[in-house]
Design a protein around this motif. Structure first.
Motif, PDB file in Angstrom:
ATOM      1  N   TYR A  13       0.965  -1.177  -0.215  1.00 22.33           N
ATOM      2  CA  TYR A  13      -0.080  -0.025   0.022  1.00 22.33           C
ATOM      3  C   TYR A  13       0.744   1.047   0.145  1.00 22.33           C
ATOM      4  O   TYR A  13       1.834   1.426   0.950  1.00 22.33           O
ATOM      5  CB  TYR A  13      -0.992   0.166   1.084  1.00 22.33           C
ATOM      6  CG  TYR A  13      -0.260  -0.088   2.510  1.00 22.33           C
ATOM      7  CD1 TYR A  13       0.085   0.675   3.427  1.00 22.33           C
ATOM      8  CD2 TYR A  13      -0.230  -1.650   3.026  1.00 22.33           C
ATOM      9  CE1 TYR A  13       0.811   0.423   4.622  1.00 22.33           C
ATOM     10  CE2 TYR A  13       0.547  -2.003   3.947  1.00 22.33           C
ATOM     11  CZ  TYR A  13       0.803  -0.905   4.732  1.00 22.33           C
ATOM     12  OH  TYR A  13       1.687  -1.276   6.228  1.00 22.33           O
ATOM     13  N   THR A  14       0.894   2.207  -0.947  1.00 19.41           N
ATOM     14  CA  THR A  14       1.733   3.224  -1.312  1.00 19.41           C
ATOM     15  C   THR A  14       1.084   4.612  -0.719  1.00 19.41           C
ATOM     16  O   THR A  14       1.889   5.431  -0.694  1.00 19.41           O
ATOM     17  CB  THR A  14       1.896   3.531  -2.759  1.00 19.41           C
ATOM     18  OG1 THR A  14       0.961   3.562  -3.259  1.00 19.41           O
ATOM     19  CG2 THR A  14       2.610   2.192  -3.160  1.00 19.41           C
ATOM     20  N   GLY A  15      -0.091   4.535  -0.158  1.00 20.47           N
ATOM     21  CA  GLY A  15      -0.476   5.613   0.560  1.00 20.47           C
ATOM     22  C   GLY A  15      -0.240   5.867   1.968  1.00 20.47           C
ATOM     23  O   GLY A  15       0.860   5.203   2.287  1.00 20.47           O
ATOM     24  N   LEU A  16      -1.040   6.507   2.560  1.00 25.56           N
ATOM     25  CA  LEU A  16      -0.735   6.975   4.119  1.00 25.56           C
ATOM     26  C   LEU A  16       0.800   7.263   4.370  1.00 25.56           C
ATOM     27  O   LEU A  16       1.474   6.880   5.099  1.00 25.56           O
ATOM     28  CB  LEU A  16      -0.816   5.571   4.968  1.00 25.56           C
ATOM     29  CG  LEU A  16      -2.073   4.779   5.039  1.00 25.56           C
ATOM     30  CD1 LEU A  16      -2.093   3.559   5.653  1.00 25.56           C
ATOM     31  CD2 LEU A  16      -3.412   5.764   5.280  1.00 25.56           C
ATOM     32  N   VAL A  17       0.697   8.364   3.444  1.00 30.48           N
ATOM     33  CA  VAL A  17       2.157   9.302   3.552  1.00 30.48           C
ATOM     34  C   VAL A  17       2.317  10.353   4.471  1.00 30.48           C
ATOM     35  O   VAL A  17       1.351  11.010   4.744  1.00 30.48           O
ATOM     36  CB  VAL A  17       2.672   9.615   2.161  1.00 30.48           C
ATOM     37  CG1 VAL A  17       3.770  10.443   1.995  1.00 30.48           C
ATOM     38  CG2 VAL A  17       2.717   8.383   1.012  1.00 30.48           C
ATOM     39  N   SER A  18       3.667  10.469   4.971  1.00 28.67           N
ATOM     40  CA  SER A  18       3.622  11.492   6.100  1.00 28.67           C
ATOM     41  C   SER A  18       4.509  12.707   5.326  1.00 28.67           C
ATOM     42  O   SER A  18       5.337  12.283   4.702  1.00 28.67           O
ATOM     43  CB  SER A  18       4.240  11.274   7.292  1.00 28.67           C
ATOM     44  OG  SER A  18       3.385  10.243   8.049  1.00 28.67           O
ATOM     45  N   TYR A  19       4.441  13.910   5.763  1.00 22.92           N
ATOM     46  CA  TYR A  19       5.181  15.048   5.466  1.00 22.92           C
ATOM     47  C   TYR A  19       5.604  15.890   6.707  1.00 22.92           C
ATOM     48  O   TYR A  19       4.926  16.037   7.847  1.00 22.92           O
ATOM     49  CB  TYR A  19       4.239  15.915   4.535  1.00 22.92           C
ATOM     50  CG  TYR A  19       3.730  15.171   3.363  1.00 22.92           C
ATOM     51  CD1 TYR A  19       4.442  15.401   2.013  1.00 22.92           C
ATOM     52  CD2 TYR A  19       2.523  14.482   3.480  1.00 22.92           C
ATOM     53  CE1 TYR A  19       3.706  14.697   1.076  1.00 22.92           C
ATOM     54  CE2 TYR A  19       1.853  13.860   2.486  1.00 22.92           C
ATOM     55  CZ  TYR A  19       2.677  13.826   1.247  1.00 22.92           C
ATOM     56  OH  TYR A  19       1.861  13.438   0.241  1.00 22.92           O
ATOM     57  N   ASP A  20       6.740  16.337   6.283  1.00 21.42           N
ATOM     58  CA  ASP A  20       7.583  17.224   7.513  1.00 21.42           C
ATOM     59  C   ASP A  20       6.878  18.591   7.444  1.00 21.42           C
ATOM     60  O   ASP A  20       7.178  19.204   6.366  1.00 21.42           O
ATOM     61  CB  ASP A  20       8.907  17.219   7.380  1.00 21.42           C
ATOM     62  CG  ASP A  20       9.553  18.159   8.460  1.00 21.42           C
ATOM     63  OD1 ASP A  20       8.872  18.841   9.280  1.00 21.42           O
ATOM     64  OD2 ASP A  20      11.055  18.192   8.582  1.00 21.42           O
ATOM     65  N   VAL A  21       5.920  19.249   8.427  1.00 13.83           N
ATOM     66  CA  VAL A  21       5.339  20.452   8.360  1.00 13.83           C
ATOM     67  C   VAL A  21       5.758  21.169   9.299  1.00 13.83           C
ATOM     68  O   VAL A  21       4.986  22.305   9.564  1.00 13.83           O
ATOM     69  CB  VAL A  21       3.728  19.973   8.220  1.00 13.83           C
ATOM     70  CG1 VAL A  21       3.193  19.259   6.942  1.00 13.83           C
ATOM     71  CG2 VAL A  21       3.238  19.198   9.687  1.00 13.83           C
ATOM     72  N   THR A  22       6.880  20.958   9.877  1.00 18.52           N
ATOM     73  CA  THR A  22       7.235  21.877  10.774  1.00 18.52           C
ATOM     74  C   THR A  22       7.457  23.378  10.563  1.00 18.52           C
ATOM     75  O   THR A  22       6.849  24.357  11.335  1.00 18.52           O
ATOM     76  CB  THR A  22       8.534  21.493  11.073  1.00 18.52           C
ATOM     77  OG1 THR A  22       8.578  20.068  11.367  1.00 18.52           O
ATOM     78  CG2 THR A  22       9.107  22.255  12.488  1.00 18.52           C
ATOM     79  N   ALA A  23       7.740  23.695   9.309  1.00 17.57           N
ATOM     80  CA  ALA A  23       7.865  25.109   8.986  1.00 17.57           C
ATOM     81  C   ALA A  23       6.572  25.657   8.707  1.00 17.57           C
ATOM     82  O   ALA A  23       6.370  26.866   8.760  1.00 17.57           O
ATOM     83  CB  ALA A  23       8.777  25.101   7.527  1.00 17.57           C
ATOM     84  N   ALA A  24       5.659  24.846   8.360  1.00 17.94           N
ATOM     85  CA  ALA A  24       4.184  25.461   7.886  1.00 17.94           C
ATOM     86  C   ALA A  24       3.535  25.860   9.156  1.00 17.94           C
ATOM     87  O   ALA A  24       2.835  26.656   9.286  1.00 17.94           O
ATOM     88  CB  ALA A  24       3.293  24.456   7.144  1.00 17.94           C
ATOM     89  N   VAL A  25       3.735  25.006  10.257  1.00 18.37           N
ATOM     90  CA  VAL A  25       2.799  25.047  11.507  1.00 18.37           C
ATOM     91  C   VAL A  25       3.682  25.611  12.491  1.00 18.37           C
ATOM     92  O   VAL A  25       2.969  26.261  13.511  1.00 18.37           O
ATOM     93  CB  VAL A  25       2.148  23.989  11.929  1.00 18.37           C
ATOM     94  CG1 VAL A  25       1.579  23.088  10.878  1.00 18.37           C
ATOM     95  CG2 VAL A  25       3.505  22.694  12.387  1.00 18.37           C
ATOM     96  N   LYS A  26       4.924  25.802  12.802  1.00 21.92           N
ATOM     97  CA  LYS A  26       5.723  26.264  13.679  1.00 21.92           C
ATOM     98  C   LYS A  26       5.430  27.858  13.833  1.00 21.92           C
ATOM     99  O   LYS A  26       5.679  28.457  12.990  1.00 21.92           O
ATOM    100  CB  LYS A  26       7.112  25.837  13.835  1.00 21.92           C
ATOM    101  CG  LYS A  26       7.458  25.820  15.297  1.00 21.92           C
ATOM    102  CD  LYS A  26       8.910  24.904  15.163  1.00 21.92           C
ATOM    103  CE  LYS A  26       9.308  24.600  16.746  1.00 21.92           C
ATOM    104  NZ  LYS A  26      10.712  23.840  16.518  1.00 21.92           N
TER     105      LYS A  26
END
Length: 322
Positions: A13-26
Motif C-alpha cells: 500500500y503506497t498511501g498513508l504518506v507523511s510530510y514534514d510540516v514543521t516550517a508550515a505550522v511552527k
C-alpha cells in the motif's frame, strides 16, 4: 523515514504518506506545534471511515497505537470546504492555523500537496526518531485493521523494495559522539566523503543497502572500505585515537596496508524470513529447524542444560549454580 516512518516500509500500500510540516505550522501560536522539535503529518485520504472516538487517547484504537510507540497522544483534524478548510480536532490548533487570513492553513495544505476534501490529517509532534516510530506503527495498524488495505489479493502480493543511501553514522546521545549506523567498515558515498566535516558527518551517506519484501528486511549488506587511509579516517571520525585503532583494529589496518584488498561488498539474505513470508507464517519460529523460545531455550534438544564440571574446569569457568 520521513514519508513512511520506517526504513523497511510495506509497499503493498503506497498511501498513508507523511510530510514534514514543521516550517508550515511552527510559530503560529499553538503551543504543541511551537514547542515540538519536529511536526509531521500523515494524510489518510480514506479517513472518513475512521471515527473520532478511535483517534482520541487513551481508549481510541488508533491513538493507542501512537501512545504505545511513545507519543503522548494523537492530534487530528479533517480537511473540508473543498480542500480549503479544517474541521474537528482541537479548536486551538485550527484557530492558530486559520489566523492571519489562514496563512498557516495555506502553508500546511501546500506542504501536504493539497489533500482532497474529507482527508484525515494525523499530526506527530516530537523528536524525529519518536515521530518515525509512531508513524510506522500507526501506518501499519491503519492499513491492516482500519482500512482493509491488505484484504483479499493484496495480502498475497509481493512488494519488493531496495533501500539505499543510509546515513553513514548517527549521533548517540549517551556516548556523546557519532557511531556507525551499519558498522565502521562500511564504505561511505565518495562524493559526500570528499566534502565531510565534523559538523556535517551525519549527512554523509553510506554504500549500504537493504532488500525489503512486504515490510520485512530479507537481505542487507554494504560495500566495504578497502583502503587503509580511508579506514583510519573513518575510525578517527568515530572518535578512535591512533592507539585505540592499533589496539582494536591493527590486524585489519596492517592487512589493508601490506597486502591490500580489492573493492568488495556483500549481501546477507534472511532465508528463514523469505520462507516464512512465502508460507504465510507470522513468525520465523514456524520455519526454522531448531526454534528458540522467548527465553532463548531450545525445547527440541533441551538446551541450555547442565554442563559437566570437568568441561567447566577446562574452560576456566565457574558455575554459580549447584
Amino acid at each position: 523515514m520521513e514519508r513512511y516512518g520506517s526504513d523497511k516500509p510495506d509497499m503493498r500500500y503506497t498511501g498513508l504518506v507523511s510530510y514534514d510540516v514543521t516550517a508550515a505550522v511552527k510559530g503560529r501560536g499553538f503551543k504543541l506545534f511551537d514547542e515540538s522539535k519536529e511536526v509531521r503529518c500523515m494524510v489518510v485520504e480514506e479517513g472518513k471511515s475512521i471515527s473520532n472516538s478511535k483517534l482520541k487517547a487513551p481508549k481510541g484504537a488508533v491513538a493507542a497505537e501512537a501512545v504505545a510507540a511513545g507519543a503522548g497522544g494523537l492530534l487530528f483534524t479533517r480537511v473540508c470546504g473543498g480542500g480549503e478548510a479544517l474541521e474537528q480536532g482541537p479548536a486551538p490548533a485550527r484557530e492558530a492555523l486559520e489566523a492571519d487570513d489562514g496563512a498557516g492553513l495555506k502553508a500546511l495544505l501546500s506542504a501536504l500537496g493539497s489533500p482532497a476534501d474529507g482527508s484525515l490529517l494525523l499530526f506527530f509532534c516530537g523528536p524525529p526518531a519518536q515521530n518515525s516510530k509512531c508513524i510506522d506503527r500507526v501506518r501499519r495498524y491503519l492499513a491492516s485493521s482500519e482500512l482493509g488495505l491488505l484484504d483479499g489479493d493484496a495480502a498475497s502480493e509481493a512488494a519488493v523494495l531496495w533501500v539505499t543511501d543510509f546515513p553513514l553514522v548517527e549521533y548517540d546521545e549517551e556516548l556523546g559522539r557519532s557511531v556507525a549506523l551499519h558498522h565502521p567498515f562500511t564504505c561511505p558515498n565518495m562524493d559526500d566523503w570528499a566534502t565531510k566535516s565534523s559538523a556535517n558527518l551525519e549527512d554523509v551517506r553510506s554504500q549500504a543497502y537493504d532488500l525489503v519484501l512486504n515490510g520485512v528486511e530479507v537481505g542487507g549488506g554494504s560495500i566495504r572500505i578497502h583502503r587503509e587511509e580511508m579506514q583510519r579516517e573513518m575510525l578517527a571520525a568515530l572518535g578512535f585515537t591512533d592507539a585505540e585503532m592499533e589496539e582494536q583494529f591493527g590486524f585489519l589496518l596492517e592487512s589493508l596496508r601490506d597486502y591490500g584488498a580489492p573493492p568488495h561488498g556483500g549481501l546477507a539474505m534472511g532465508v528463514d524470513r523469505l520462507v516464512a513470508i512465502m508460507g504465510g507464517c507470522d513468525s520465523i519460529r514456524s520455519v526454522i529447524a531448531f526454534p528458540k523460545t522467548a527465553q532463548a531455550s531450545d525445547i527440541f534438544v533441551g538446551a541450555p542444560g547442565p554442563a559437566d564440571p570437568k568441561q567447566l574446569t577446562e574452560l576456566k569457568l565457574i558455575s554459580k549454580h549447584e
